[in-house]
Structures are given as C-alpha cells and as structure tokens.
Write a protein that holds these residues in place. Structure first.
Motif, PDB file in Angstrom:
ATOM      1  N   PRO A  63      57.422  77.476  86.000  1.00 55.38           N
ATOM      2  CA  PRO A  63      57.307  77.641  87.496  1.00 55.38           C
ATOM      3  C   PRO A  63      55.944  77.760  88.073  1.00 55.38           C
ATOM      4  O   PRO A  63      54.813  78.130  87.423  1.00 55.38           O
TER       5      PRO A  63
ATOM      6  N   SER B 175      64.303  75.839  93.419  1.00 53.82           N
ATOM      7  CA  SER B 175      64.005  75.361  92.138  1.00 53.82           C
ATOM      8  C   SER B 175      63.050  74.308  92.009  1.00 53.82           C
ATOM      9  O   SER B 175      61.845  74.142  91.304  1.00 53.82           O
TER      10      SER B 175
ATOM     11  N   LYS C 145      58.965  73.844  90.647  1.00 49.95           N
ATOM     12  CA  LYS C 145      58.497  72.913  89.264  1.00 49.95           C
ATOM     13  C   LYS C 145      57.429  72.345  89.256  1.00 49.95           C
ATOM     14  O   LYS C 145      57.090  71.767  90.144  1.00 49.95           O
TER      15      LYS C 145
ATOM     16  N   TRP D 139      68.897  75.061  94.199  1.00 52.97           N
ATOM     17  CA  TRP D 139      68.389  73.639  93.902  1.00 52.97           C
ATOM     18  C   TRP D 139      66.936  73.553  94.606  1.00 52.97           C
ATOM     19  O   TRP D 139      66.178  72.838  93.933  1.00 52.97           O
TER      20      TRP D 139
ATOM     21  N   PHE E 117      68.329  74.922  86.873  1.00 47.92           N
ATOM     22  CA  PHE E 117      67.943  75.657  88.299  1.00 47.92           C
ATOM     23  C   PHE E 117      66.794  76.610  87.849  1.00 47.92           C
ATOM     24  O   PHE E 117      66.123  76.871  88.865  1.00 47.92           O
ATOM     25  N   LEU E 118      66.419  76.947  86.654  1.00 47.34           N
ATOM     26  CA  LEU E 118      65.431  77.773  86.224  1.00 47.34           C
ATOM     27  C   LEU E 118      64.229  76.916  85.955  1.00 47.34           C
ATOM     28  O   LEU E 118      64.330  76.339  84.595  1.00 47.34           O
ATOM     29  N   PRO E 119      63.197  76.722  86.605  1.00 42.51           N
ATOM     30  CA  PRO E 119      62.072  76.054  86.011  1.00 42.51           C
ATOM     31  C   PRO E 119      61.431  76.641  84.771  1.00 42.51           C
ATOM     32  O   PRO E 119      61.252  77.724  84.597  1.00 42.51           O
TER      33      PRO E 119
END
Length: 279
Positions: A57, A35, A39, A32, A52-54
């Motif tokens: 990114p 991540s 963000k 986290w 959890f996956l931007p």
C-alpha cells in the motif's frame, strides 16, 4: 406451536441476510476503488480473482494527483457550488412549497400539478435553452452559472409541500394569534417543524450538485472553475488511463460526499411538531 414461534425469527434472519448481501454487493465497487488507489505500480490491478488488500500500500498515487493537478482548487469550487446550491434550493423550494401547502388561492392545484409534471422532463431536453439563457445573462464560467439550473427543483417543492401538510394547523393558528406574519410563520414555525425533510432534501441536492458532470462540462471552459468531476475526467487524458491515479482522484472526489452524509444523517429523524399540540 414451536415452529410458529420460530417463524418470525427466521423471517428476520432471512431479511437481514438479504439486506446484508445487497449491502456487500453495493460496497464491493467502492472497496475495489479504494484498493486500486492504494496499490503501487508493481501490483496488477486487473488480476483475477481481484486482490482487495494491496500487498504494497502507498499514498503516492494521491500525492501525484494532488501535485500534478490543482485538485485543491477543484475541491474549493465543488464546495462553493454545492453549498450555495443547497442553501438556495432549500430557500426557494420552501418558499414555493409553503403557499402550495398551507394557503388557499385560486389555481393552487393546477400550479402544483404543473410543477410536479416537470419532473418527467429529462434535463437533456432543457439543457440547450438553459445554456442559451445562461450565456445571455453572462453566467458562462461563473459560480452562479454552475448553480443556475439547480436553485429550485420540482422534487424539492413536492417533498417540502408534503412535509408542510403534515404540520398541525394548531401551531400555525397559535402563531397567527400571536401576531406572526405569513413569512414569520414560514420561518419560525414551519421550517423548524419539517427539519427532517429539509435535511433529506439537502442530502439529495448536495450529492446531485457535487457529482454533476454534464452541466459544468457545458457551461465551463476555464479550468480554474472546474469542479471535482471535471477534474477527475482530466486525469484520463493526462495519464493515459493510469487507473491507479484515476482511482485516487475518484476517492478524493467521493470522500466529501460520504463525510457530508455521515454528518447529516443523524438529523433525519421523525419530526416532533405534533408534540406541541396536546389533544
């Protein structure tokens, strides 16, 4: 009969499943954190359930932290302090542990008991006397002042003493027959024989020194000597709790610890000192 043969297999399955669940639970905060540091400002970092996956990114958070704060200087300070702390700790702890483990002298057990007893004393109790002593020695705002409380530790002496006791006496006696002095035995015979214990202590000392926040906060008031934990703390006030930037600074701070552990863990292997003696 078949049920009994499968029982050890299922026991292993449940054991690995439990260990895997614990590992996942321990890794979730780290994932986290990484991540959040990746963000963009358009993403909600507090949404539930967490993402959890931007979706977008970016490395801009790292660039902003690096440009607005001297994190390069903080990184150099942390490296200098941690490396010197590890070297001095290994040196002094091994020098203290060797006679306690291998030499016979009056009061040895009492001295060892007194050293181990200090493990129960919290750092907060000795913090003020240490600070007064460091100021009187002129160590405020210096690298030596940062290293001063950690150049030796009761835990390190205890760990290395136990390791020294496991070295076969035949190796020590052979070195004495060859004319080696006590200091030579310590350096050429004992230290190579307890390499796993030395590496283990080095890992503990490095992590403790790298992540130490309280003592640097007390002994330093000049930003040019700040270590990474103090540098990350300054982000909270500067950016008014922008958690993306704080997460980026935290990732920069913990990355060297992970790298150090990965590089050193392969040396934590059972010692082969006993292989030099054939019975």
């Amino acid at each position: 009969m078949q049920h009994k043969s499968l029982s050890p297999v299922w026991r292993k399955v449940w054991t690995y499943a439990l260990l895997g669940a614990i590992a996942v639970a321990m890794l979730i905060p780290l994932v986290w954190l990484i991540s959040t540091s990746l963000k963009s400002p358009a993403e909600d970092i507090f949404q539930f359930p967490p993402q959890f996956l931007p979706s977008q990114p970016t490395l801009q958070n790292f660039a902003t932290v690096w440009k607005t704060h001297p994190f390069g200087r903080y990184l150099v300070n942390s490296v200098i302090v941690s490396v010197l702390t590890v070297v001095l700790n290994l040196l002094f702890c091994s020098l203290a542990a060797y006679p306690l483990a291998r030499l016979d002298f009056k009061g040895k057990d009492a001295i060892f008991t007194a050293i181990v007893a200090t493990i129960m004393i919290p750092f907060q109790i000795v913090m003020i006397p240490l600070y007064i002593l460091a100021v009187q020695l002129g160590l405020r705002n210096t690298y030596l002042g940062l290293i001063f409380p950690a150049i030796a530790s009761a835990f390190g002496i205890f760990l290395l003493r136990q390791a020294f006791q496991g070295v076969p006496k035949e190796l020590e006696e052979a070195a004495r027959i060859d004319g080696c002095t006590e200091l030579g035995i310590w350096w050429y015979v004992m230290l190579p024989s307890i390499r796993p214990a030395l590496v283990t202590l080095a890992i503990f000392v490095f992590i403790g020194s790298w992540s130490d926040f309280l003592w640097p906060l007390i002994i330093l008031d000049r930003p040019e000597y700040y270590t990474l934990p103090l540098g990350v703390a300054t982000l909270a006030g500067t950016f008014s709790l922008d958690w993306r930037l704080i997460a980026a600074g935290s990732v920069i701070s913990i990355a060297p610890i992970l790298l150090f552990f990965v590089l050193m863990q392969r040396y934590v292997v059972p010692t082969e000192a006993s292989s030099g003696v054939k019975g």
